[in-house]
Design an enzyme around this catalytic site. Structure first.
Site, PDB file in Angstrom:
ATOM      1  N   LYS A   1      31.007  93.184  29.768  1.00  0.00           N
ATOM      2  CA  LYS A   1      30.730  94.072  28.632  1.00  0.00           C
ATOM      3  C   LYS A   1      29.226  94.091  28.370  1.00  0.00           C
ATOM      4  O   LYS A   1      28.579  93.040  28.381  1.00  0.00           O
ATOM      5  CB  LYS A   1      31.492  93.623  27.383  1.00  0.00           C
ATOM      6  CG  LYS A   1      31.210  94.528  26.170  1.00  0.00           C
ATOM      7  CD  LYS A   1      32.274  94.400  25.096  1.00  0.00           C
ATOM      8  CE  LYS A   1      32.122  93.223  24.176  1.00  0.00           C
ATOM      9  NZ  LYS A   1      30.831  93.146  23.446  1.00  0.00           N
TER      10      LYS A   1
ATOM     11  N   GLU B   1      26.247  95.732  25.763  1.00  0.00           N
ATOM     12  CA  GLU B   1      25.909  96.456  24.536  1.00  0.00           C
ATOM     13  C   GLU B   1      24.809  97.463  24.830  1.00  0.00           C
ATOM     14  O   GLU B   1      23.836  97.129  25.498  1.00  0.00           O
ATOM     15  CB  GLU B   1      25.394  95.475  23.463  1.00  0.00           C
ATOM     16  CG  GLU B   1      26.479  94.605  22.889  1.00  0.00           C
ATOM     17  CD  GLU B   1      25.992  93.721  21.742  1.00  0.00           C
ATOM     18  OE1 GLU B   1      24.935  93.991  21.148  1.00  0.00           O
ATOM     19  OE2 GLU B   1      26.700  92.724  21.458  1.00  0.00           O
TER      20      GLU B   1
ATOM     21  N   ASP C   1      30.050  87.057  23.076  1.00  0.00           N
ATOM     22  CA  ASP C   1      28.925  86.192  22.714  1.00  0.00           C
ATOM     23  C   ASP C   1      28.962  85.864  21.219  1.00  0.00           C
ATOM     24  O   ASP C   1      28.111  85.119  20.724  1.00  0.00           O
ATOM     25  CB  ASP C   1      27.579  86.768  23.164  1.00  0.00           C
ATOM     26  CG  ASP C   1      27.288  88.136  22.568  1.00  0.00           C
ATOM     27  OD1 ASP C   1      28.111  88.647  21.799  1.00  0.00           O
ATOM     28  OD2 ASP C   1      26.213  88.694  22.896  1.00  0.00           O
ATOM     29  N   SER C   2      29.998  86.368  20.514  1.00  0.00           N
ATOM     30  CA  SER C   2      30.268  85.899  19.146  1.00  0.00           C
ATOM     31  C   SER C   2      30.487  84.392  19.141  1.00  0.00           C
ATOM     32  O   SER C   2      30.431  83.757  18.086  1.00  0.00           O
ATOM     33  CB  SER C   2      31.503  86.605  18.575  1.00  0.00           C
ATOM     34  OG  SER C   2      32.593  86.526  19.468  1.00  0.00           O
TER      35      SER C   2
ATOM     36  N   ASP D   1      31.071  89.018  27.959  1.00  0.00           N
ATOM     37  CA  ASP D   1      29.836  89.664  27.501  1.00  0.00           C
ATOM     38  C   ASP D   1      28.637  89.288  28.344  1.00  0.00           C
ATOM     39  O   ASP D   1      28.436  88.103  28.653  1.00  0.00           O
ATOM     40  CB  ASP D   1      29.522  89.187  26.065  1.00  0.00           C
ATOM     41  CG  ASP D   1      30.031  90.136  25.009  1.00  0.00           C
ATOM     42  OD1 ASP D   1      30.268  91.315  25.318  1.00  0.00           O
ATOM     43  OD2 ASP D   1      30.193  89.690  23.859  1.00  0.00           O
TER      44      ASP D   1
ATOM     45  N   GLU E   1      32.254  99.334  17.610  1.00  0.00           N
ATOM     46  CA  GLU E   1      32.249  98.351  16.516  1.00  0.00           C
ATOM     47  C   GLU E   1      31.648  98.962  15.250  1.00  0.00           C
ATOM     48  O   GLU E   1      30.533  99.499  15.260  1.00  0.00           O
ATOM     49  CB  GLU E   1      31.436  97.106  16.940  1.00  0.00           C
ATOM     50  CG  GLU E   1      31.359  96.053  15.839  1.00  0.00           C
ATOM     51  CD  GLU E   1      30.879  94.690  16.316  1.00  0.00           C
ATOM     52  OE1 GLU E   1      30.665  94.514  17.534  1.00  0.00           O
ATOM     53  OE2 GLU E   1      30.735  93.797  15.466  1.00  0.00           O
TER      54      GLU E   1
END
Ligand code: KIV
Length: 267
Positions: A115, A117, A47-48, A86, A184
């Site tokens: 993925k 978070e 999602d960057s 993501d 990260e």
């Protein structure tokens, strides 16, 4: 380069043989073809993309529809690498939302792994998705979707309590069924210790050279930054004539362990 597709078992076998896993973010089919032919093992539709493609300050505005769209684009160009996508901001707020998001990323987007978070707040969701056959990649340390709570993009795990929490969550994610983990912006010693403790592959970004693999935002490693580049990244484009040559140099540097170097390991 062998076109045998990479699976989660391939990555687990690479970890057990001590072979470093090479990963980059990817957001479209043309880059997917290029990364695939350079031998990248894992493509992350991160999602960057909200920051590097859309120009937002954070990843928070990225929607599930956008993630599905970009995952489908990458999937059309990716034959060999494992495709991870993501779950965007708050997609894990409830189990129903998480199931819907994972189903869309896999069925419409073609993702093979999702993925997520987070630690404790998403643990039950990770367990339930894994039990239903959805491979999950955890993401601990700096979690960009929490930037508004964190008050900025800062290294995590630098004090005893925060390092302990990351250690604990990493083990809990593995126990809940996660098939891999991204760490990260955590100190290299902590990341190395977690990589050695866990059975699942641990992919680092800003987490030193002792992880089982490395991931970077592809635009960062091509030197495409509007502001200051991250301290843990390297511009592989400088001195090279093509994007293909830059990606090949990144693949070689990760495989041989020369990236990240000490200068790219802030803590
Ligand atoms: O969104 C992303 O690109 C990521 C990587 C930085 C790991 O999560």
């Amino acid at each position: 380069m062998s076109a045998v597709p990479i699976s989660v078992s391939t990555l687990a076998a690479m970890k057990s043989r001590g072979e470093r896993i090479v990963s980059l973010t990817c957001y479209d089919a043309s880059f997917a073809r290029l990364l695939d032919s350079a031998g990248v093992d894992l493509m992350l539709v991160g999602d960057s993309l909200g920051m590097v493609l859309q120009g937002h300050r954070t990843t928070v505005p990225v929607t599930l529809d956008q993630m599905v769209y970009h995952t489908a684009c990458v999937s059309r160009g990716c034959e060999r690498a494992l495709l991870v996508a993501d779950l965007p901001f708050l997609a894990c707020a409830t189990p129903d939302r998480a199931f819907d998001a994972a189903a869309r990323l896999m069925q419409e987007g073609g993702a093979q792994v999702v993925k997520i978070e987070g630690g404790a707040p998403v643990m039950e969701i990770v367990r339930r998705l894994s039990d239903q056959g959805v491979p999950v990649c955890g993401h601990l340390g700096l979690m960009p979707q929490s930037v508004n709570r964190l008050g900025g993009y800062r290294f995590q795990g630098r004090d005893h309590a925060s390092a302990e929490a990351i250690r604990h969550d990493a083990l809990a994610l593995q126990d809940a069924g996660a098939t891999m983990l991204v760490l990260e912006c955590v100190p290299a010693a902590l990341a190395g210790e977690i990589a050695r403790t866990l059975n699942i592959p641990v992919i680092g970004i800003g987490a030193g050279a002792e992880c089982d693999g490395q991931v970077l935002v592809v635009y960062d490693m091509l030197g495409l930054n509007s502001g200051r580049p991250p301290s843990f990244s390297r511009d592989f484009m400088t001195g090279r004539e093509s994007i293909g040559a830059a990606v090949a140099a990144y693949v070689a540097a990760v495989r041989e362990g020369s990236f990240p170097a000490a200068a790219e390991t802030p803590f």
